[in-house]
Enzyme design. Structure first.
Site, PDB file in Angstrom:
ATOM      1  N   ASP A  72      -2.270   2.183  -4.590  1.00 11.35           N
ATOM      2  CA  ASP A  72      -3.498   2.607  -3.919  1.00 11.35           C
ATOM      3  C   ASP A  72      -4.607   1.590  -4.161  1.00 11.35           C
ATOM      4  OD1 ASP A  72      -2.297   4.966  -3.030  1.00 11.35           O
ATOM      5  OD2 ASP A  72      -2.833   6.039  -4.871  1.00 11.35           O
ATOM      6  N   HIS A  77       0.815  -1.214   0.000  1.00 12.49           N
ATOM      7  CA  HIS A  77       0.000   0.000   0.000  1.00 12.49           C
ATOM      8  C   HIS A  77       0.853   1.271   0.000  1.00 12.49           C
ATOM      9  CE1 HIS A  77      -3.750   1.867  -0.082  1.00 12.49           C
ATOM     10  NE2 HIS A  77      -4.289   1.471   1.062  1.00 12.49           N
TER      11      HIS A  77
END
Length: 412
Positions: free
Chosen positions: A387, A383
């Site tokens: 995204d 992450h």
């Protein structure tokens, strides 16, 4: 005169290995270039060939020992002409042949001849290795052989010999108590240690998250059923599902480059190629060879590469260079029956796609509840770089290509 057997060069930056298995025992006849031992490195198993023909001498190291490149691990004694020249008179090699006979007749029954992973499987399943026919290289046993034998073993074999057909009221714990409780401590192989270290590093370093989707496999299944015979006849390889998924993944990676990127320090490295790491089951653990420039390969080319990897992983002949690199990984747990999982990233990659088993489930199509062959997809990703929107977009692009394979043909 004895000839020393030395640890060969194992690859760039690899200086040591672990003795995984002795393929020849002292007294065995050995031919020139015949494998006598298997060494385990951080990535693959490497076989050590005999430099000359003769008779296997003493082992200088034991299974589980760590050895350095160039170290002497055994000797080959002069003699054993039968190994180098089978047509020579049998009398000339009788002593060597007689010495080798106990091992050659039933190598599976000798615990020393089994790799640690196979020994562990034998203990777990409670089978007699001497009764199993090995499918590995040179007839050696693999974990898959042991598991298959355990599955085929009659259920009655698990019952105590003294239990008659009318033992419903007998003491069920008596047989277990009589058989005893056993434990065995087996040192982790170098490959398993490396896998554990790398996966834990991935968890500690990456901000890992998994996003799921599902895909209707109807179109791919129909295409495979329609063309599999012609495909195999033309290309010499079976048409599977991985070819479709790898090709669809390369297209999705092109559209969502962050999923194909990696982090190096404070920089993001984007790749204009897709080197797809494919997780393959091997006797000593999971290995991940790389399909180079998969974006340029056809489905047939991908299937040929995967088939070759699978065969050589089982034989233990994958090369070091074939395990290096990779920009994205696909792991197919569905072949083992997995319904859903959260795969772990293969550093320094930033994402891994998990495939799972296909099962019929009710879904809604055009307002009607119908049954379709469905598969769950799981994308684990870092992450820090990817995204949620990009992860979902990647999965949707992959789903669209699998549900409508024509998209793969026209690059849509």
């Amino acid at each position: 005169m004895a000839t020393e057997v030395l640890v060969p060069v194992l690859g760039e930056s690899i200086t040591e290995a672990t003795v995984g298995e002795w393929l020849k025992q002292p007294g065995d006849a050995v031919a020139a270039d015949e494998p006598i031992a298997s060494l385990e490195t951080d990535k693959v198993s490497v076989e050590v060939p005999s430099p000359v023909a003769g008779v296997m001498g003493a082992h200088a190291v034991q299974v589980g020992d760590t050895v350095q490149v160039g170290a002497m691990i055994a000797t080959i004694e002069a003699g054993g002409g039968a190994a180098a020249a089978p047509s020579a008179p049998a009398a000339a090699s009788a002593p060597a042949a007689q010495a080798a006979a106990p091992v050659a007749v039933a190598p599976a029954g000798d615990a020393v001849a089994l790799s640690p992973s196979v020994r562990r499987a034998v203990l777990e399943h409670g089978v007699d290795p001497s009764t199993i026919t090995g499918t590995g290289k040179d007839g050696r046993l693999t974990k898959e052989d042991v598991a298959a034998a355990a599955q085929a073993k009659p259920q009655a074999a698990a019952a105590p010999a003294g239990a008659g057909p009318s033992s419903n009221g007998g003491d069920a714990t008596a047989g277990r108590a009589g058989s005893g409780r056993r434990e065995e401590r087996v040192k982790m192989t170098r490959l398993r240690q490396t896998i554990a270290k790398r996966l834990k590093e991935a968890q500690n370093t990456a901000a890992m998250l998994t996003t799921f989707n599902d895909v209707d496999m109807t179109a791919v299944i129909e295409a495979r059923a329609k063309y599999k015979d012609l495909f195999e006849k033309k290309h010499g390889v079976r048409l599977g599902f991985m070819g479709f998924f790898v090709k669809a993944a390369t297209m999705a990676l092109k559209d969502i480059p962050a999923v194909n990127a990696s982090i190096e320090g404070d920089e993001i490295v984007y790749h204009d190629y897709a080197d797809i790491s494919v997780a393959v089951s091997a006797p000593n653990g999971l290995v991940v060879p790389v399909i180079r420039d998969a974006q340029d390969l056809s489905v047939a080319g991908i299937e040929k590469t995967i088939g070759d990897f699978g065969k050589r992983a089982k034989d233990g002949t994958l090369k070091m260079d074939e395990m290096k690199g990779g920009t994205f990984t696909i792991s197919n747990g569905g072949v083992f029956g997995s319904l859903m999982s959260t795969p772990i990233i293969n550093p320094p990659q930033s994402a891994v796609l998990g495939l799972h088993r296909i099962e019929e489930r009710p879904v809604v199509r055009d307002g009607q509840v119908v049954v379709r062959p469905m598969m769950y997809l799981a994308l684990s990703y870092d992450h820090r770089l990817i995204d949620g929107r990009e992860a979902v977009t990647f999965l949707v692009a992959l789903k669209n290509a699998i549900e409508d394979p024509t998209r793969i043909l026209i690059d849509l």
